[in-house]
Design a protein around this motif. Structure first.
Motif, short mmCIF file in Angstrom:
data_model
loop_
_atom_site.label_atom_id
_atom_site.label_comp_id
_atom_site.label_asym_id
_atom_site.label_seq_id
_atom_site.Cartn_x
_atom_site.Cartn_y
_atom_site.Cartn_z
N ILE A 624 89.24 1.87 75.39
CA ILE A 624 90.19 2.15 74.30
C ILE A 624 90.25 0.97 73.34
O ILE A 624 90.22 1.13 72.11
N ILE A 625 90.34 -0.25 73.91
CA ILE A 625 90.37 -1.45 73.06
C ILE A 625 89.09 -1.56 72.25
O ILE A 625 89.11 -1.90 71.06
N LEU A 626 87.95 -1.27 72.91
CA LEU A 626 86.66 -1.37 72.22
C LEU A 626 86.58 -0.38 71.06
O LEU A 626 86.13 -0.73 69.95
N VAL A 627 87.02 0.85 71.29
CA VAL A 627 87.00 1.85 70.21
C VAL A 627 87.92 1.43 69.07
O VAL A 627 87.59 1.59 67.89
N TYR A 628 89.06 0.85 69.42
CA TYR A 628 90.00 0.38 68.40
C TYR A 628 89.36 -0.73 67.56
O TYR A 628 89.44 -0.71 66.32
N LEU A 629 88.72 -1.70 68.24
CA LEU A 629 88.05 -2.78 67.51
C LEU A 629 86.91 -2.24 66.66
O LEU A 629 86.66 -2.72 65.54
N TRP A 630 86.22 -1.25 67.18
CA TRP A 630 85.12 -0.62 66.43
C TRP A 630 85.64 0.01 65.14
O TRP A 630 85.07 -0.19 64.06
N SER A 631 86.74 0.73 65.26
CA SER A 631 87.30 1.38 64.07
C SER A 631 87.80 0.34 63.07
O SER A 631 87.65 0.51 61.86
N ARG A 632 88.40 -0.74 63.59
CA ARG A 632 88.87 -1.79 62.69
C ARG A 632 87.70 -2.47 61.99
O ARG A 632 87.78 -2.81 60.80
N ALA A 633 86.59 -2.66 62.74
CA ALA A 633 85.41 -3.27 62.13
C ALA A 633 84.86 -2.40 61.01
O ALA A 633 84.48 -2.89 59.94
N ASP A 634 84.83 -1.07 61.25
CA ASP A 634 84.35 -0.15 60.21
C ASP A 634 85.29 -0.18 59.00
O ASP A 634 84.82 -0.16 57.84
#
Length: 671
Positions: A624-634
């Motif tokens: 979940i944290i990884l997906v959140y960071l991924w979306s923030r990076a995008d």
């Protein structure tokens, strides 16, 4: 200037005789060298043991102090300096070279004195005169078949290896390796003497190790400061300030370890003045308080005076400190040679749980007892509290100069270390040594929960921003952290593939080899287990969601693949434990004989289920944290492109449209 040339040398010359005189008087007063009829090793062995111990301790103090000063305080020759700074202040490496030379001589003396100490120790322990014809063969059996002898043999071998590294040291990195190896050589010594007793064994070993490390660095650094007095020149204020910072930490550690050691060896405070051992401890405590006051006076008065060119008060107090430290060392050796009021011999007919763990059988586990049952380890408790204090101090420094540090990272750090303190001292450790299921709760938390919080706290990033940078080529805490992070060894272990393999493979190797039983039955093995799996978890979490430097992170899709793969391996490990028909570490869990009976095989299957269940929940949280960071990076990438488009009036889009137009035109011409 005459004080600067003469006083340090005179003090150094006086330290060894003063230590010897105080030791002889204390040995007489305590009766530690009195004959022990009917079996007596002889006056030669009785007297040479404490005197050889003093020689060993002093040589160890000088060796460790020298390597510490070379690695952390003194400027080395220019060719050995690291590359994190480009503008150097002019420094004189003469003090570093002299300290290194002193370390080489002291290390050789230490290894030889340690060898002699082992021989005499056997004579006194076995009550066998060294003149006996069979003494040599008996000594060999002692060193190879008896636990105490094996510890002494390891101490001798490690000391010899440390001496080789010290002789070869020529720069900061080699000095650090030599110093670390010298400190490792103290571990077998912490396992012997009063620390080897069955009563509060783990507490005694940890407090003894903390004491040895702190005292050797503190006193050794002071003696080296005296030895290089004529070579430091105008660098003295800066060098004294750096040593003072190290000495303060050593003082705090010595206080903590001393209180713990006295706690388990005295029946009450009254024995401080009513028993010979207590009187010696009282004298040592008074000397130690004097050292603490002298250190405070240095930081408040004499070191600031150095900046104004007034060196006489500083050297006067340093001389007094060194003499008091020599006397304190003599008292410490006498204490170790004397019997404390609380017997430290093995308990008669201990219970199976006590024999296997070193503490009494706890009550049956309940939700409440997981938080009320504690088995404190001063080394781990101090490490956790110190980590919180240091981090908060760095944050405070950033706030003072107006920099921002996210509150969430600080909260993650505090929770991580509070949880680690409980996991390693509270119910998880008490029940984890006697129940496989409880151990797996502890283990999975250590490797899957605490490291995630540590990675989110970004301690390396904070340290590089909060610690001051040195401009004279020496390596302080900040420089060492950067050197470690950017070293090829750290980069290798932080490589995403290596971190993932280490994260998963360590578990299989640990539980399906004798390493697991070693961690369950030995204090040192348990601490190493805790350190290894916490670091392995941090390295993997830092690859997946970390902020700290030190690793080249793959793209977010590949990180997700890594995470799912480790989840599968953890699940497979849990299933393999559930389906096992034999008991893991059967010699340990199979002979505990708990009063509140538990089926060891059933408990092991529960442990496998816990491994499967607990392993999946943190992995899901990581995903979940990884997906959140991924979306923030995008989102950040899109914002960055929008800002660039505003600056260049969508030049990138126009170039793309022009390219499409040219392709269309070329296609039309071919038709």
């Amino acid at each position: 200037m005459s004080s600067l040339r003469v006083t340090p040398s005179r003090v150094l010359i006086a330290v060894a005789p003063l230590t010897l005189v105080v030791a002889v008087l204390a040995l007489f007063a305590s009766g530690a060298v009195a004959p022990t009829p009917p079996l007596d090793p002889g006056p030669l062995a009785r007297w040479s043991l404490p005197l050889l111990t003093i020689a060993t301790r002093l040589a160890a103090i000088v060796t460790i102090g020298s390597t510490m000063m070379c690695a952390l305080v003194l400027p080395a020759p220019a060719r050995d300096r690291h590359v994190h700074h480009r503008q150097w202040e002019k420094t004189n490496p003469a003090a570093w070279l002299k300290s290194a030379a002193i370390a080489r001589v002291a290390a050789i003396i230490w290894s030889l004195a340690q060898l002699g100490n082992v021989i005499v120790e056997y004579s006194v322990t076995a009550m066998r005169p060294m003149t006996e014809p069979t003494f040599g063969s008996e000594l060999w059996i002692f060193l190879t078949q008896v636990d105490l002898g094996i510890a002494y043999l390891w101490a001798t071998l490690l000391t010899a290896f440390a001496a080789v590294l010290v002789v070869l040291m020529s720069h900061y990195t080699s000095a650090a390796w030599a110093g670390v190896m010298a400190l490792v050589s103290l571990v077998p010594l912490a396992l012997t003497g009063h620390a080897a007793g069955a009563a509060s064994h783990d507490l005694a070993v940890s407090s003894m190790l903390m004491h040895l490390v702190a005292v050797t660095m503190w006193m050794g650094g002071l003696l080296i400061l005296l030895a290089v007095a004529k070579d430091v020149g105008t660098q003295l204020p800066k060098i004294a300030q750096r040593y003072s910072a190290v000495a303060l930490w050593c003082f705090i550690i010595t206080v903590v370890s001393g209180v713990c050691a006295a706690w388990i060896r005295l029946n009450g405070l009254g024995e401080l003045v009513t028993t010979p051992w207590g009187l010696l401890l009282t004298a040592k405590t008074v000397a130690f308080v004097a050292l603490g006051l002298a250190g405070y006076w240095h930081r408040e008065r004499t070191i600031p005076l150095l900046g104004r060119g007034e060196a006489r008060p500083f050297w006067r107090f340093v001389g007094v400190e060194a003499l008091i430290m020599g006397a304190t060392t003599a008292l410490a050796v006498t204490l170790s040679s004397s019997a404390p009021p609380v017997p430290q011999s093995p308990l008669p007919d201990p219970s199976p749980v006590w024999e296997a763990t070193g503490y009494a059988e706890p009550p049956p586990p309940t939700f409440a007892t997981w938080f009320t049952q504690w088995h404190p380890d001063p080394l781990l408790i101090f490490g956790c509290i110190a980590a919180i204090v240091v981090y908060l101090r760095w944050v405070y420094k950033l706030r003072q100069r107006g920099d921002h540090w996210p509150l969430g990272r600080t909260i993650c750090w505090v929770i991580a270390w509070v949880s680690l303190l409980w996991l390693t001292n509270g119910g998880p450790t008490v029940y984890g040594r006697i129940l496989f299921s409880a151990h797996m709760i502890q283990h999975m938390s250590l490797v899957m929960i605490t490291p995630v919080l540590l990675a989110l706290a970004a301690p390396i990033t904070l340290s590089t921003r909060g610690l001051p940078a040195r401009k004279d080529g020496t390596r302080g805490p900040r420089e060492w952290i950067l050197a470690l992070v950017h070293s090829r060894y750290a980069r290798a272990w932080a490589n995403p593939f290596v971190a993932a393999i280490n994260f998963v493979g360590s578990m299989w190797i640990f539980y399906y080899t004798p390493l697991f039983q070693l961690a369950m039955t030995t204090h040192l093995g348990h601490i190493l287990m805790t350190v290894h799996f916490t670091i392995a978890g941090y390295l993997f979490a830092n690859v997946i969601i970390g902020i700290d430097p030190g690793t080249k992170r793959p793209g977010y899709p590949l990180r997700l693949v890594f995470l799912l793969a480790t989840m599968a391996f953890h699940a497979f490990f849990g299933i393999s434990v559930i389906q096992m028909n034999s008991l893991i570490a059967a010699d340990h869990f199979g002979r505990l004989g708990l009063g509140w009976w538990v089926d060891a095989m059933t408990d092991q299957r529960i442990g496998g289920e816990i491994t499967w269940g607990i392993g999946e929940l943190p992995t899901l949280a990581l995903a979940i944290i990884l997906v959140y960071l991924w979306s923030r990076a995008d989102t950040k990438e899109a914002q960055r492109r929008d800002r660039r488009a505003d600056r260049d009036e969508d030049a990138e889009l126009e170039a793309y449209n022009e390219m499409l137009a040219r392709l269309a035109e070329q296609d039309a011409q071919r038709r």
